[in-house]
Design a protein around this motif. Structure first.
Motif, PDB file in Angstrom:
ATOM      1  N   HIS A  74       0.900  -1.119   0.040  1.00 38.80           N
ATOM      2  CA  HIS A  74       0.051   0.055  -0.019  1.00 38.80           C
ATOM      3  C   HIS A  74       0.901   1.140   0.038  1.00 38.80           C
ATOM      4  CE1 HIS A  74      -2.565   3.186   1.973  1.00 38.80           C
ATOM      5  NE2 HIS A  74      -3.176   2.740   1.259  1.00 38.80           N
ATOM      6  N   LEU A  75       1.886   1.091   1.076  1.00 40.53           N
ATOM      7  CA  LEU A  75       2.882   2.464   0.811  1.00 40.53           C
ATOM      8  C   LEU A  75       3.549   2.788  -0.528  1.00 40.53           C
ATOM      9  CD1 LEU A  75       4.054   4.651   2.769  1.00 40.53           C
ATOM     10  CD2 LEU A  75       5.907   2.943   3.227  1.00 40.53           C
ATOM     11  N   LEU A  76       3.938   1.579  -1.045  1.00 42.22           N
ATOM     12  CA  LEU A  76       4.504   1.698  -2.599  1.00 42.22           C
ATOM     13  C   LEU A  76       3.629   2.276  -3.374  1.00 42.22           C
ATOM     14  CD1 LEU A  76       7.012   1.491  -4.386  1.00 42.22           C
ATOM     15  CD2 LEU A  76       6.306  -0.928  -4.601  1.00 42.22           C
ATOM     16  N   GLY A  77       2.267   1.832  -3.608  1.00 40.81           N
ATOM     17  CA  GLY A  77       1.431   2.253  -4.531  1.00 40.81           C
ATOM     18  C   GLY A  77       0.906   3.675  -4.174  1.00 40.81           C
ATOM     19  N   VAL A  78       0.894   3.982  -2.954  1.00 39.98           N
ATOM     20  CA  VAL A  78       0.382   5.374  -2.560  1.00 39.98           C
ATOM     21  C   VAL A  78       1.498   6.478  -2.846  1.00 39.98           C
ATOM     22  CG1 VAL A  78       0.463   6.928  -0.429  1.00 39.98           C
ATOM     23  CG2 VAL A  78      -0.963   4.867  -0.562  1.00 39.98           C
ATOM     24  N   THR A  79       2.966   5.842  -2.765  1.00 37.43           N
ATOM     25  CA  THR A  79       3.988   6.978  -3.180  1.00 37.43           C
ATOM     26  C   THR A  79       4.122   7.246  -4.656  1.00 37.43           C
ATOM     27  OG1 THR A  79       5.295   5.975  -1.463  1.00 37.43           O
ATOM     28  CG2 THR A  79       6.618   7.100  -3.268  1.00 37.43           C
ATOM     29  N   ILE A  80       3.741   6.149  -5.504  1.00 40.31           N
ATOM     30  CA  ILE A  80       3.767   6.246  -7.027  1.00 40.31           C
ATOM     31  C   ILE A  80       2.674   7.255  -7.456  1.00 40.31           C
ATOM     32  CG2 ILE A  80       3.505   4.946  -9.176  1.00 40.31           C
ATOM     33  CD1 ILE A  80       4.871   2.351  -7.778  1.00 40.31           C
ATOM     34  N   PHE A  81       1.429   6.871  -6.886  1.00 35.77           N
ATOM     35  CA  PHE A  81       0.160   7.404  -7.397  1.00 35.77           C
ATOM     36  C   PHE A  81       0.138   9.004  -7.010  1.00 35.77           C
ATOM     37  CE2 PHE A  81      -4.190   8.948  -6.266  1.00 35.77           C
ATOM     38  CZ  PHE A  81      -4.821   8.768  -7.520  1.00 35.77           C
ATOM     39  N   TYR A  82       0.579   9.527  -5.769  1.00 37.26           N
ATOM     40  CA  TYR A  82       0.674  10.865  -5.194  1.00 37.26           C
ATOM     41  C   TYR A  82       1.659  11.492  -5.727  1.00 37.26           C
ATOM     42  CZ  TYR A  82      -3.075  10.581  -1.940  1.00 37.26           C
ATOM     43  OH  TYR A  82      -4.410  10.284  -1.262  1.00 37.26           O
ATOM     44  N   SER A  83       2.947  10.786  -6.164  1.00 32.38           N
ATOM     45  CA  SER A  83       3.998  11.641  -6.820  1.00 32.38           C
ATOM     46  C   SER A  83       3.651  12.179  -8.026  1.00 32.38           C
ATOM     47  CB  SER A  83       5.074  10.925  -6.640  1.00 32.38           C
ATOM     48  OG  SER A  83       4.960   9.814  -7.474  1.00 32.38           O
ATOM     49  N   THR A  84       3.102  11.461  -8.917  1.00 32.40           N
ATOM     50  CA  THR A  84       2.560  11.790 -10.167  1.00 32.40           C
ATOM     51  C   THR A  84       1.335  13.034 -10.290  1.00 32.40           C
ATOM     52  OG1 THR A  84       0.967   9.948 -10.487  1.00 32.40           O
ATOM     53  CG2 THR A  84       3.382   9.635 -11.502  1.00 32.40           C
ATOM     54  N   LEU A  85       0.546  12.586  -9.291  1.00 30.84           N
ATOM     55  CA  LEU A  85      -0.744  13.635  -9.282  1.00 30.84           C
ATOM     56  C   LEU A  85      -0.158  14.885  -8.783  1.00 30.84           C
ATOM     57  CD1 LEU A  85      -3.795  11.657  -7.740  1.00 30.84           C
ATOM     58  CD2 LEU A  85      -3.500  12.469  -9.998  1.00 30.84           C
ATOM     59  N   ILE A  86       0.682  15.118  -7.831  1.00 26.13           N
ATOM     60  CA  ILE A  86       1.293  16.306  -7.111  1.00 26.13           C
ATOM     61  C   ILE A  86       1.903  16.840  -8.234  1.00 26.13           C
ATOM     62  CG2 ILE A  86       3.022  17.302  -5.636  1.00 26.13           C
ATOM     63  CD1 ILE A  86       2.025  15.150  -3.597  1.00 26.13           C
ATOM     64  N   PHE A  87       2.812  16.090  -9.061  1.00 23.99           N
ATOM     65  CA  PHE A  87       3.732  16.801 -10.246  1.00 23.99           C
ATOM     66  C   PHE A  87       2.626  17.418 -11.203  1.00 23.99           C
ATOM     67  CE2 PHE A  87       5.481  16.425 -14.458  1.00 23.99           C
ATOM     68  CZ  PHE A  87       6.611  17.180 -14.188  1.00 23.99           C
ATOM     69  N   THR A  88       1.518  17.035 -11.585  1.00 23.09           N
ATOM     70  CA  THR A  88       0.672  17.448 -12.379  1.00 23.09           C
ATOM     71  C   THR A  88      -0.126  18.507 -11.839  1.00 23.09           C
ATOM     72  OG1 THR A  88       0.742  15.164 -13.282  1.00 23.09           O
ATOM     73  CG2 THR A  88      -1.108  16.874 -14.138  1.00 23.09           C
ATOM     74  N   TYR A  89      -0.908  18.411 -10.743  1.00 18.80           N
ATOM     75  CA  TYR A  89      -1.883  19.312 -10.441  1.00 18.80           C
ATOM     76  C   TYR A  89      -1.431  20.656  -9.495  1.00 18.80           C
ATOM     77  CZ  TYR A  89      -4.996  16.704 -12.877  1.00 18.80           C
ATOM     78  OH  TYR A  89      -5.901  16.085 -14.073  1.00 18.80           O
ATOM     79  N   LEU A  90      -0.341  20.112  -8.615  1.00 17.62           N
ATOM     80  CA  LEU A  90       0.114  21.419  -7.750  1.00 17.62           C
ATOM     81  C   LEU A  90       1.225  22.218  -8.231  1.00 17.62           C
ATOM     82  CD1 LEU A  90      -0.622  19.501  -4.148  1.00 17.62           C
ATOM     83  CD2 LEU A  90      -2.091  20.958  -5.608  1.00 17.62           C
ATOM     84  N   LYS A  91       1.070  22.842  -9.501  1.00 18.87           N
ATOM     85  CA  LYS A  91       1.899  23.456  -9.632  1.00 18.87           C
ATOM     86  C   LYS A  91       1.348  24.861 -10.702  1.00 18.87           C
ATOM     87  CE  LYS A  91       3.510  21.359 -13.854  1.00 18.87           C
ATOM     88  NZ  LYS A  91       2.553  20.184 -13.832  1.00 18.87           N
ATOM     89  N   PRO A  92       1.779  25.830 -10.514  1.00 16.42           N
ATOM     90  CA  PRO A  92       1.247  26.890 -11.317  1.00 16.42           C
ATOM     91  C   PRO A  92       1.251  26.647 -12.847  1.00 16.42           C
ATOM     92  CG  PRO A  92       2.587  27.906  -9.919  1.00 16.42           C
ATOM     93  CD  PRO A  92       2.903  26.325  -9.905  1.00 16.42           C
ATOM     94  N   SER A  93       0.472  27.347 -13.719  1.00 12.67           N
ATOM     95  CA  SER A  93       0.379  26.945 -15.236  1.00 12.67           C
ATOM     96  C   SER A  93       1.442  27.368 -15.997  1.00 12.67           C
ATOM     97  CB  SER A  93      -1.020  27.680 -15.608  1.00 12.67           C
ATOM     98  OG  SER A  93      -0.953  29.091 -15.528  1.00 12.67           O
ATOM     99  N   LYS A  94       2.205  28.457 -15.370  1.00  9.26           N
ATOM    100  CA  LYS A  94       3.478  28.987 -15.852  1.00  9.26           C
ATOM    101  C   LYS A  94       4.613  28.024 -15.917  1.00  9.26           C
ATOM    102  CE  LYS A  94       5.324  31.439 -11.756  1.00  9.26           C
ATOM    103  NZ  LYS A  94       5.848  32.693 -11.515  1.00  9.26           N
TER     104      LYS A  94
END
Length: 315
Positions: free
Chosen positions: A244-264
């Motif tokens: 579960h910890l490994l799955g969480v790490t992979i899933f959240y790292s890609t989502l954070i990279f995509t969505y939690l950054k300004p459009s610039k």
């Protein structure tokens, strides 16, 4: 009013990942193979959990819903992607584009909180094992799952309200392989600052709250594991949550990279790679992570096969 009519588009063009026909053929073969494995593994996981009574526990109840979500949002994205890799006309209607985008947001936000529920389940199992049957009752498990789907629906609903305010003036070409929020915002000629803030606030809140729950759960789990004196006890406790910890790490790292950054800071190629990973690859990885390292799932599969074999012999 006239401006809105003049800027309305009936469809979009998904440019995909590459213009090279040779690479498109390679990607089609690869993505088709991954999708078939995804369907087989996730459907198989749900079926085994349903058929084997020994897997009717809170952990596998959550895992069956995780398989359903992975199968669903892979199906929302991959078939259209495969179609576009084989055709020169890569059109998607306005309605289908926004349906795809909001279904994906609903499913991915739901998965965030389902992963939080799974972390809470492991926390109770390891840190408070004597009270586990009482704390993780059927009613509590159903409430956690319902809450996950409800939060996913609310995130999707907010996205619908925000994206419906967009106008598209000069182009209907989406430089992506599916209808995702960042490239559609970049395409709009409307001032998207307020919309970006609203969407980022809800997406950020979803990620932060769910990730905080997971982090707190695992800090408590780690603290409890370190107090265990025997090496075998530590190994057994850690093995119950490692997948579960490994799955969480992979899933959240890609989502954070995509969505939690300004459009610039939006980078087409980097975001496409991240998007391929969490829309096509991760739905295949999750059942592998939870089954290959899990003796209970393997034993359940053997029991189901033996039961089916015996029923055939009786006939």
């Amino acid at each position: 009013m006239g401006r809105r009519n003049s800027t309305h588009v009936s469809d979009f063009i998904l440019m995909g990942l590459t213009d090279s026909e040779e690479i498109q053929l390679v990607l089609f073969t690869l993505f088709l193979l991954i999708y078939l494995i995804t369907v087989l593994l996730n459907a198989g996981m749900m079926l085994i959990i349903h058929l084997d009574l020994q897997l009717h526990t809170p952990m596998y109840f959550f895992l069956s819903h995780l398989s359903f979500l992975d199968l669903s949002y892979s199906t929302v994205i991959t078939p259209k992607t495969l179609q576009n890799l084989l055709t020169s006309t890569k059109y998607i209607s306005y309605l289908n584009c926004f349906t795809q985008m909001n279904c994906f947001i609903f499913l991915s936000a739901t998965e965030c909180f389902l992963l939080s529920s799974m972390a809470y389940d492991r926390y109770v199992a390891i840190c408070n094992p004597l009270h586990y049957p009482v704390v993780m009752s059927t009613r509590r498990c159903c409430s956690l799952v319902f809450g996950s789907y409800f939060i996913g629906f609310m995130d999707s609903f907010v996205n619908v309200l925000c994206m419906s305010r967009l106008d598209f003036c000069d182009s209907n070409i989406i430089h992506h392989f599916f209808c995702e929020t960042p490239p559609i915002l970049a395409l709009s000629c409307t001032d998207t600052q307020d919309i970006e803030i609203t969407i980022s606030t809800f997406a950020g809140s979803t990620l932060v709250v769910s990730l905080t729950t997971i982090s707190v759960s695992y800090v408590s789990i780690l603290s409890t594991i370190l107090k265990i004196t025997s090496t075998s006890g530590k190994r057994k406790a850690f093995s119950t949550c490692a997948s579960h910890l490994l799955g969480v790490t992979i899933f959240y790292s890609t989502l954070i990279f995509t969505y939690l950054k300004p459009s610039k800071y939006y980078s087409l190629r980097k975001d496409q790679v991240a998007s391929v990973f969490y829309t096509i690859v991760i739905p295949m990885l999750n059942p592998l992570l939870y089954s290959l390292r899990n003796k209970e799932v393997k034993n359940a599969l053997i029991r189901v096969m033996q039961k089916r074999k015996c029923s055939k012999q009786l006939k």
